[in-house]
Design an enzyme around this catalytic site. Structure first.
Site, PDB file in Angstrom:
ATOM      1  N   GLY A 277       0.847  -1.187   0.000  1.00  0.00           N
ATOM      2  CA  GLY A 277       0.000   0.000   0.000  1.00  0.00           C
ATOM      3  C   GLY A 277       0.880   1.233   0.000  1.00  0.00           C
ATOM      4  O   GLY A 277       1.052   1.933  -0.996  1.00  0.00           O
ATOM      5  N   ARG A 314      -1.084  11.437  10.776  1.00  0.00           N
ATOM      6  CA  ARG A 314       0.074  10.576  11.069  1.00  0.00           C
ATOM      7  C   ARG A 314       1.028  11.169  12.100  1.00  0.00           C
ATOM      8  O   ARG A 314       1.460  10.453  13.005  1.00  0.00           O
ATOM      9  CB  ARG A 314       0.806  10.198   9.779  1.00  0.00           C
ATOM     10  CG  ARG A 314      -0.078   9.403   8.791  1.00  0.00           C
ATOM     11  CD  ARG A 314       0.707   8.828   7.641  1.00  0.00           C
ATOM     12  NE  ARG A 314       1.650   7.832   8.088  1.00  0.00           N
ATOM     13  CZ  ARG A 314       2.932   8.033   8.259  1.00  0.00           C
ATOM     14  NH1 ARG A 314       3.470   9.187   7.937  1.00  0.00           N
ATOM     15  NH2 ARG A 314       3.699   7.073   8.731  1.00  0.00           N
ATOM     16  N   CYS A 346      -7.862  23.001  18.048  1.00  0.00           N
ATOM     17  CA  CYS A 346      -7.680  23.309  19.471  1.00  0.00           C
ATOM     18  C   CYS A 346      -7.195  22.107  20.259  1.00  0.00           C
ATOM     19  O   CYS A 346      -7.894  21.608  21.153  1.00  0.00           O
ATOM     20  CB  CYS A 346      -9.008  23.795  20.051  1.00  0.00           C
ATOM     21  SG  CYS A 346      -9.717  25.086  19.062  1.00  0.00           S
TER      22      CYS A 346
HETATM   23  C1  LIG Z   1      -2.274  -2.477   5.871  1.00  0.00           C
HETATM   24  C2  LIG Z   1      -2.162  -3.770   5.160  1.00  0.00           C
HETATM   25  C3  LIG Z   1      -1.379  -3.874   4.002  1.00  0.00           C
HETATM   26  C4  LIG Z   1      -0.581  -2.723   3.439  1.00  0.00           C
HETATM   27  O1  LIG Z   1       0.445  -2.295   4.260  1.00  0.00           O
HETATM   28  P1  LIG Z   1       1.479  -1.194   3.697  1.00  0.00           P
HETATM   29  O2  LIG Z   1       2.397  -0.975   4.825  1.00  0.00           O
HETATM   30  O3  LIG Z   1       0.690   0.001   3.341  1.00  0.00           O
HETATM   31  O4  LIG Z   1       2.163  -1.787   2.515  1.00  0.00           O
HETATM   32  C5  LIG Z   1      -1.350  -5.088   3.351  1.00  0.00           C
HETATM   33  N1  LIG Z   1      -2.053  -6.153   3.807  1.00  0.00           N
HETATM   34  C6  LIG Z   1      -2.816  -6.101   4.915  1.00  0.00           C
HETATM   35  C7  LIG Z   1      -3.557  -7.297   5.353  1.00  0.00           C
HETATM   36  C8  LIG Z   1      -2.889  -4.902   5.624  1.00  0.00           C
HETATM   37  O5  LIG Z   1      -3.643  -4.855   6.720  1.00  0.00           O
END
Ligand SMILES: *Cc1c(COP(=O)(O)O)cnc(C)c1O
Length: 421
Positions: A277, A314, A346
């Protein structure tokens, strides 16, 4: 590497000057680069050349329809963790056979949605969930391909809130119990046990924990086969980290990650899935914001921006670092001065950075948070009734708003005052 570079003294997104977009859209806004998304997807896809594979984009990092369509059109699969994400993937045109359903608490309704619409596989995380999926599949008269997510008990050495592969985490079943659980799954009607799934955490900056986990998955695959299961697919999760701080040592590259996969499980003849991701979307996005005030405090100076923790959580949530740059390129050798960079919400937690060396900036100037394309817009909220900020996609010399800023009326009119008030 990304496509947000200074050109003629101004930060550009691909071929478009960022101030041009700010003038058209207003600030703050998220800005994504199509070329960067494409490049990152291809690094994984090409990195796994030679093995049957599918790169499933972890949609929870960035689920805008335009981003999903862009990646889906390249052939990417999607890793979804809710019924809503499943619906988003389908709405963007991704076929069910490229959608993997992950997540620790899938409800019956979510399972039904995926089974009726078509799904590549469901990654199971517990025995109770297994039993429920079996019931749902039987009630619909279908057989669903499944893997079991195993928890290999390895230390991903990442932030505690995003580590998922230790035995104390809520995810998966302990690898030590895997053979027992696979036997149970195989005995349930409506489930076709086809593979093994693992995901040990996010923002990993070292390959060693992946190596440890994948070797365990490889050994388990051989055991499960010996037990009579036809294991033919390995879902190896996501989690590869990105360099938020450019001055720090660089995390491993996607090619190195893919080579590790080939080395550890390539001999098993399984189809490989990965679920990156952050590495695909993180550096493909920036958050553009305007300085509202420069405030001189006692011993501290503050840059007060028009973006806040509700737009990018974040830093407050994970104490994470984002590079913050001036959109107008600072002159070479210009003197930097420390500022606390904060939003207008705030809460003291609404702080993006403390004592961050910044070039001279004045009220009205634009700044950009780098590496904000993952876990940025998707985690935003309307806290303080601050409208969700727009998302904009650039490709070459064109840009488009891919999620508009809602008006105050649109926000307010979602609430309903009961008749009896
Ligand atoms: C969050 C998640 C990902 C992606 O993680 P990244 O660090 O964004 O690559 C992939 N698989 C599962 C099951 C996740 O929960």
């Amino acid at each position: 590497m990304d496509h947000f570079l200074y050109r003629d003294g101004v930060l550009h997104a691909e071929d478009v000057p960022v101030p041009e977009i700010a003038a058209a859209v207003g600030t703050p806004f998220y800005l994504y680069s199509a070329a960067t998304l494409i490049r990152h997807y291809r690094l994984f896809d090409e990195g796994l050349d030679g093995l049957p594979h599918l790169v499933c984009f972890a949609m929870k990092s960035n689920s805008n329809q335009a981003v999903i369509k862009l990646l889906g059109d390249l052939g990417a699969g999607m890793d979804v963790v809710s019924g809503g994400e499943y619906a988003r993937a389908r709405a963007a045109g991704v076929p069910g056979e490229r959608i993997v359903f992950s997540g620790v608490g899938k409800t019956r309704e979510e399972m039904r949605l995926a089974l009726e619409g078509g799904v590549r596989q469901v990654n199971l995380e517990s025995e109770p969930e297994m039993a429920v999926l079996s019931e749902v599949a039987v009630s619909l008269g279908v057989t669903v391909p499944v893997t079991v997510r195993v928890n290999p008990d390895v230390d991903a050495k990442t932030h505690e809130k995003i580590a998922t592969g230790k035995s104390e985490n809520k995810f998966g079943i302990p690898i030590s119990r895997a053979r027992e659980v696979y036997a149970e799954a195989a005995a349930l009607p409506g489930l076709d046990v086809i593979g093994v799934d693992v995901h040990i955490g996010s923002q990993l900056t070292d390959l060693a924990p992946f190596e440890e986990a994948y070797k365990l998955v490889g050994a388990l695959t051989e055991q499960l086969r010996a037990d009579g299961h036809d294991i033919r697919r390995l879902d190896l999760g996501g989690g590869l980290g990105i360099p938020y701080e450019r001055s720090n040592s660089a995390p491993p590259l996607p090619t190195e990650f893919c080579d590790l996969i080939k080395r550890t499980v390539g001999h098993l003849g399984c189809e490989i899935e990965i679920e990156p991701g952050r590495l695909i979307s993180g550096n493909a996005g920036i958050l553009v914001s305007r300085v509202v005030y420069v405030k001189e405090g006692e011993g501290r100076n503050f840059l007060i921006l028009d973006s806040a923790m509700n737009d990018l959580i974040r830093p407050s949530m994970y104490s994470s670092f984002h590079e913050i740059v001036a959109v107008a390129e600072p002159a070479p050798g210009v003197e930097m001065a420390p500022f606390d960079v904060v939003g207008p919400v705030c809460e003291s937690g609404d702080t993006f950075a403390k004592e961050r060396p910044m070039p001279p900036v004045a009220a009205g100037d634009l700044v950009a948070f780098r590496s904000a394309g993952a876990y940025g817009a998707v985690m935003s909220s309307e806290y303080n009734t601050r409208p969700l900020i727009p998302e904009v996609l650039v490709q070459g010399d064109q840009f488009a708003v891919i999620r508009p800023r809602p008006t105050f009326d649109e926000i307010i009119n979602r609430d309903i005052i009961p008749e009896w008030l």
